[in-house]
Design an enzyme around this catalytic site. Sequence first.
Site, PDB file in Angstrom:
ATOM      1  N   GLY A 191       0.838  -1.210   0.000  1.00 40.12           N
ATOM      2  CA  GLY A 191       0.000   0.000   0.000  1.00 40.12           C
ATOM      3  C   GLY A 191       0.863   1.246   0.000  1.00 40.12           C
TER       4      GLY A 191
ATOM      5  CG  HIS B 137      -2.041   9.349   4.185  1.00 37.80           C
ATOM      6  ND1 HIS B 137      -1.374  10.542   4.296  1.00 37.80           N
ATOM      7  CD2 HIS B 137      -3.119   9.602   3.402  1.00 37.80           C
ATOM      8  CE1 HIS B 137      -2.006  11.483   3.621  1.00 37.80           C
ATOM      9  NE2 HIS B 137      -3.075  10.935   3.063  1.00 37.80           N
TER      10      HIS B 137
ATOM     11  CB  SER C 290      -8.123  10.771  -0.771  1.00 37.44           C
ATOM     12  OG  SER C 290      -8.046   9.679  -1.648  1.00 37.44           O
ATOM     13  CB  CYS C 291      -5.817  14.621   2.519  1.00 33.92           C
ATOM     14  SG  CYS C 291      -5.597  13.059   3.357  1.00 33.92           S
TER      15      CYS C 291
ATOM     16  NE  ARG D 299       0.831  10.977   5.780  1.00 36.97           N
ATOM     17  CZ  ARG D 299       1.850  11.337   4.999  1.00 36.97           C
ATOM     18  NH1 ARG D 299       2.997  11.706   5.513  1.00 36.97           N
ATOM     19  NH2 ARG D 299       1.726  11.315   3.697  1.00 36.97           N
TER      20      ARG D 299
HETATM   21  P1  FAD Z   1      -5.615   4.004   1.563  1.00 39.49           P
HETATM   22  O1  FAD Z   1      -5.471   5.460   1.396  1.00 39.49           O
HETATM   23  O2  FAD Z   1      -6.944   3.401   1.365  1.00 39.49           O
HETATM   24  O3  FAD Z   1      -4.598   3.321   0.556  1.00 39.49           O
HETATM   25  C1  FAD Z   1      -4.392   1.947   0.446  1.00 39.49           C
HETATM   26  C2  FAD Z   1      -3.468   1.711  -0.735  1.00 39.49           C
HETATM   27  O4  FAD Z   1      -3.110   0.351  -0.788  1.00 39.49           O
HETATM   28  C3  FAD Z   1      -4.126   2.047  -2.073  1.00 39.49           C
HETATM   29  O5  FAD Z   1      -3.263   2.835  -2.834  1.00 39.49           O
HETATM   30  C4  FAD Z   1      -4.385   0.670  -2.688  1.00 39.49           C
HETATM   31  O6  FAD Z   1      -4.365   0.689  -4.093  1.00 39.49           O
HETATM   32  C5  FAD Z   1      -3.214  -0.140  -2.113  1.00 39.49           C
HETATM   33  N1  FAD Z   1      -3.493  -1.571  -2.010  1.00 39.49           N
HETATM   34  C6  FAD Z   1      -4.579  -2.140  -1.422  1.00 39.49           C
HETATM   35  N2  FAD Z   1      -4.505  -3.477  -1.477  1.00 39.49           N
HETATM   36  C7  FAD Z   1      -3.338  -3.768  -2.104  1.00 39.49           C
HETATM   37  C8  FAD Z   1      -2.704  -4.991  -2.446  1.00 39.49           C
HETATM   38  N3  FAD Z   1      -3.266  -6.159  -2.147  1.00 39.49           N
HETATM   39  N4  FAD Z   1      -1.506  -4.926  -3.085  1.00 39.49           N
HETATM   40  C9  FAD Z   1      -0.929  -3.733  -3.383  1.00 39.49           C
HETATM   41  N5  FAD Z   1      -1.504  -2.548  -3.080  1.00 39.49           N
HETATM   42  C10 FAD Z   1      -2.675  -2.562  -2.444  1.00 39.49           C
HETATM   43  N6  FAD Z   1      -7.520  12.267   6.370  1.00 39.49           N
HETATM   44  C11 FAD Z   1      -6.948  13.286   7.085  1.00 39.49           C
HETATM   45  O7  FAD Z   1      -6.297  13.018   8.109  1.00 39.49           O
HETATM   46  N7  FAD Z   1      -7.106  14.578   6.681  1.00 39.49           N
HETATM   47  C12 FAD Z   1      -7.788  14.932   5.573  1.00 39.49           C
HETATM   48  O8  FAD Z   1      -7.871  16.121   5.221  1.00 39.49           O
HETATM   49  C13 FAD Z   1      -8.406  13.891   4.816  1.00 39.49           C
HETATM   50  N8  FAD Z   1      -9.127  14.189   3.702  1.00 39.49           N
HETATM   51  C14 FAD Z   1      -9.659  13.181   2.959  1.00 39.49           C
HETATM   52  C15 FAD Z   1     -10.389  13.501   1.820  1.00 39.49           C
HETATM   53  C16 FAD Z   1     -10.960  12.504   1.043  1.00 39.49           C
HETATM   54  C17 FAD Z   1     -11.750  12.877  -0.184  1.00 39.49           C
HETATM   55  C18 FAD Z   1     -10.780  11.131   1.408  1.00 39.49           C
HETATM   56  C19 FAD Z   1     -11.366  10.041   0.573  1.00 39.49           C
HETATM   57  C20 FAD Z   1     -10.058  10.800   2.547  1.00 39.49           C
HETATM   58  C21 FAD Z   1      -9.494  11.819   3.332  1.00 39.49           C
HETATM   59  N9  FAD Z   1      -8.772  11.518   4.498  1.00 39.49           N
HETATM   60  C22 FAD Z   1      -8.223  12.544   5.253  1.00 39.49           C
HETATM   61  C23 FAD Z   1      -8.602  10.115   4.946  1.00 39.49           C
HETATM   62  C24 FAD Z   1      -7.287   9.535   4.451  1.00 39.49           C
HETATM   63  O9  FAD Z   1      -7.183   9.708   3.064  1.00 39.49           O
HETATM   64  C25 FAD Z   1      -7.211   8.057   4.814  1.00 39.49           C
HETATM   65  O10 FAD Z   1      -7.375   7.925   6.204  1.00 39.49           O
HETATM   66  C26 FAD Z   1      -5.869   7.471   4.392  1.00 39.49           C
HETATM   67  O11 FAD Z   1      -5.714   7.539   2.997  1.00 39.49           O
HETATM   68  C27 FAD Z   1      -5.721   6.028   4.839  1.00 39.49           C
HETATM   69  O12 FAD Z   1      -4.504   5.559   4.392  1.00 39.49           O
HETATM   70  P2  FAD Z   1      -4.249   3.992   4.234  1.00 39.49           P
HETATM   71  O13 FAD Z   1      -2.775   3.830   4.004  1.00 39.49           O
HETATM   72  O14 FAD Z   1      -4.854   3.254   5.343  1.00 39.49           O
HETATM   73  O15 FAD Z   1      -5.104   3.504   2.974  1.00 39.49           O
END
Ligand code: FAD
Length: 452
Positions: free
Chosen positions: A7, A10, A41-42, A305
Amino acid sequence: MKVIVLGSSHGGYDAVRQILSDAPDTEIQWYEKGDFISFLSCGMQLYLEGVVKHVNDVSYAKPDQMHKAGVDVFVKQEISAIDPANHSVHVLNHNDGSERDEHYDKLIISPGANPASLGVKGEDLQNIYKMRGRDWAIKLKEKTVDPDVKNVAVIGSGYIGIEAAEVFAKAGMHVSIIEFNERLLGTYLDKEFTDTLTKVMKDHNVDFYGNQGVAEYKGEDDKVTTAITSKGNEIPADLVIEAAGIRPNTKWLDGIVDLDDHGFIKNNEYMQTSEPDIYAIGDATLVPFAPTGEKSVIALATNARREGRTAAMNALGQEHAMVPVSGSSALSVFDYKFASTGIKEGTASRFGVKTQSTTVTDTFRPPFIPDKAGNAEVLFKLTYNPETHEILGGQVMSKQDATQNMNTISLAIQAHMKVEDLAYADFFFQPGFDRPWNIMNVVAQQALKDLK
Ligand code: FAD
């Protein structure tokens, strides 16, 4: 040692950065199934509103940069299975259709979440969109300038739904928000705040339909035209944006690591899953919630993070427990900027916590300073335990930017501070910035009176 990170958003990004910083000789393989790493996405609203011009700029890392730093970056390569007994992952390379197994010593997974599908009739019609990730950002951007889009329906009024509504209202379209809860932003702010914001939305051509869900979509020529709500309201919609929650992307992990009843990956304070060499972080996990000490669903980049760094440190053999978080977030709605943290009156029952709150209105800077010189009214609400006086949460809203106060309240929650600690705490004064008594002093002093 070889660490595989799954992934590139963040959670994954910060895990990689931490390993690079603490143990640069580690072999790091970083996997992303999509065709772009580290899209934020933020930052999507800033891109959709044209503040950031190119979609690829909404990112923290570029593959060549990370390669130079010593990371093996694999884009369009999906980890489809994990074999914990053999410490290996199965990789599908979508670039050429090949498959392979890779060994790991430690595996950090941040698979994230997907926007929830609502399962209502007509959801397969065209122009029913989500708002998460780079692909949706590109599609949504096209719609901001599409002359055929006059009416937009947004399903859900959390911060993502509110961002979507503001983008399309600013683009000149009529927007309707459909929300199960009575109030918009109900999990972020109490009524004193949302009453104002609902009116501000209305003034900008955004209608709010509370206490109802979407029951069905109707369309013509395979394109959506109407969203019908559970109360029978027929909302015109050339574009629908579904922003009604997320689901952890974990079905494929069932039987590999322990999941809870909602599909979130179970991890301990060191981010270890039921398989000790697999660490799980980000939106696919729960986080420790500072006001209660219990685990909670709080999908924020800030949490992902912190978990990413925590996982990396533990994978490298340093013992570091995840610091509890308060779910602090900030947003603007047209002229208003607001932030909140911890428990609100509106969410207290969910946590089974006894609360009392004090609300004050003050001016951002001394009252003799005119609004046009940077002054404005500030609404501030402090929530605390009426028996122990421990601070549990806060909310602030103003046309000036008073949002940073919530970081201080978050710290107060984390440190288990009491109203008494905040009432006379030392904060600076300079009329160019604030008042002799910071609004946090003011609200806490009033809370002490309310507690007598
Ligand atoms: P994700 O962002 O969901 O990313 C997961 C990644 O893993 C993806 O790129 C996916 O393609 C990859 N992946 C998944 N499975 C596999 C696999 N099997 N093999 C390889 N790759 C894989 N949070 C804030 O704190 N402040 C903000 O201002 C804010 N604004 C936001 C605005 C929007 C419109 C959205 C949608 C979210 C916002 N967020 C904000 C929330 C924040 O974006 C998420 O909490 C954060 O992205 C979570 O990160 P993550 O690493 O858990 O997963």
